[in-house]
Design a protein around this motif. Sequence first.
Motif, short mmCIF file in Angstrom:
data_model
loop_
_atom_site.label_atom_id
_atom_site.label_comp_id
_atom_site.label_asym_id
_atom_site.label_seq_id
_atom_site.Cartn_x
_atom_site.Cartn_y
_atom_site.Cartn_z
N UNK A 145 -43.99 -0.95 128.13
CA UNK A 145 -43.84 -1.61 127.98
C UNK A 145 -44.40 -1.91 126.70
N UNK A 171 -42.98 -1.70 123.71
CA UNK A 171 -41.98 -2.34 123.26
C UNK A 171 -41.64 -3.51 123.71
N UNK A 172 -42.62 -3.74 124.45
CA UNK A 172 -41.64 -4.89 124.92
C UNK A 172 -42.30 -6.35 123.56
N UNK A 173 -41.18 -7.07 123.65
CA UNK A 173 -41.48 -8.57 122.27
C UNK A 173 -41.98 -9.90 122.99
#
Lengths: 273, 435
Positions: free
Chosen positions: A154, A156-158
């Motif tokens: 999560x 790393x989620x942009x």
Amino acid sequence: MRIHGIKFDDTKNEGTGSVTKMERRKFLKMGFAIAGVFAGGKILGLTSIVGSARASDGIEVEAYPYSPHYSMVVRQAICIDCERCVDACKKTNHVPDYGYRTRILTKKYEGKWDKAVEFIPVLCNHCNNPPCVRGCPTKATYKDPITGIVRMNSKKCIGCKTCILACPYDARYFCEEKRAIDKCDFCWDERLSKGEKLTACAAACPTGARTFGNIADPDDIVYKLVHQAEEVVWVLRPEDNTKPNVFYMKGTIGSVERILKGTKYRYFDPTKI
Amino acid sequence: MSEVEISISEKWGYNGLAAIKEASTAYKMAMGFFALLFLVGLAFGLHGFFVGYRHVYGVTREIAWGLLISTYIFCVVTSTGLCIVSSFGHVFGNVAFMPIAKRAVFMSIVFLVGGFCIIFFDLENPFRLFIWNVVSPNLRSNMWWMGTLYGAYMVFMMLEYYCLLNQNHSVSRIMGFLGLAVGIAAHSNLGGIFGMLHGRPFWYGPYLPIYFIFSAAMSGGCAILFFTTLGARFNPEVMNETMQRAVKAITLLTIYFIVVIMFFTLWKIITGLVSEGKAPVIESFLYGKYAVNFWFFEVFLGMILPLALLIISKGRKYNLIMWVTGIQMIGIFFMRYDIVIPGQMVPVYHSLGVVEASHLLSYTPSWHEIMISIYGVSFVALLYLAGERLFNSHQLQKHEIVPEGAYVCPGCGAIHYMKEGETIEEAMKRHHGGW
């Protein structure tokens, strides 16, 4: 037209002259079932081709790429739309009200079918060739190298939502609480990594419509259900070539039990070819 | 080399903030209007950012890309188009196109930044982008390439513009070429984001990456015609002989690209009708929910009307060109919308024949999305108006301030410096290569 108790391994080759038309039809039909012609494509071919060897036309012998290779078989004819799986999933995985990781679709048949309504549970297919993983710019979603589960990292989620659009199974949504895309992880975080054997939805299902297990293990019930010769097994949207790990069959309440007892189904065993 | 020392502001044609102060009241009011819209839109965006986009946007789980993405695409398509159109002149040396280069490159950067302003409010975690795009790149992801290539594109375009201002035409030409190459890569890759989502039949295939490039060229021609003719209204001096020739050349080019896009659109419709996955979308264009968008905005305002009127204008009737290209930009906006939203309207389980997915999905932009789009477009408008004043209508210096030893190039309108003993023609050849 089902074949009961024929021991193919013990039969002698009598040549084709003595085969009646009826037997030939039965044999061909069985072959089609294995090859998944009824499903509009090769079933075994829908899983990964890693380590595969071609045994004969239309049948691919598989070495499944993950171990344990988690998969689910949905017997859609015995789903009663009680939605206990959906509730169990929400509770186990803290899914917010506005989202879902799994849901049950309703299919109404018109005409001379034996059932007027059928319920189709859908969830992330944990594809071997996942479009969402390819689409993610930052590797926030990835294929677990051991279990084959499509998971989220999560942080790393942009939030670009490419994976939502890439997924042909509507398995993803943006979760405000996590500030990331949320999706089914076969309950890895909440159950499997803690030693449980089943996903919350499979455990909660009162009819056993969802069977969860390791398709790489020939003794596993999931392997047996997918590789049996008598009932057609299919996947959703095979045309997208995602090689899903959620399989569908009509199925009956007794399917699993009969396989366990070895009474009815024969299943395809690649080691005996 | 005996270049004459001149101040940067003279060399750049930079008029300073005083130029804005000297502008007419109406001009200042227009700038104030767009500045206000920009700030109001920004406020809407920040509000959404803090309360959570889920509560204020019209996008859903199924239609996850909405008006913001389509406006973003409108902006970056125009940006790439302006880059393509500008490159004909000062990269590839076609003299007729040279006078528009400065304005085109300036507006190209402005449109790109405008697009970034909008997409900032579409990404849920925009700040993570800068970290994880670098630390954890997925080279197979079009989305990663989009961020990376557009970033590089912006750098090249800014360097190109700086060199143009500095009248360093050889470096500007190299930067322009790199900007064009990266811009085309970035932009076709943007089409590739859609074209490689094979679960979405309406988008899937090589069509969109190619279409995006030609469509960009059309948008670029349309945009530069609009901004040049509008600029000539503010400062009629701009429309000198070389600029008249440029407008004529670009009118011809835009006509050509409109025809190409008509051809693309025609075949999109014809091929789409026989595909199970695409047909519901195409039918909604022809006589369904998107019929007005398609027939009126996309086809009539975006193609047929500008084609007819640009032909009638013969590249000489500047008021007509201004109005028709302005209208065409509205049509082009709908073209982008008609790619993004209808591509998501067929539910993924439609072919499964289930009750939940039996209807086509619908999307209505929320006020927040509309205001954030306006914020991006106002940014473009504001910087356009400011740029016209700050940079002397993107012309170079007026004759009286041409420094000694320099001359105004009859080809590109830029100020060139002559070497000792060189004639104007020799200097022009040197500046523009053997073209």
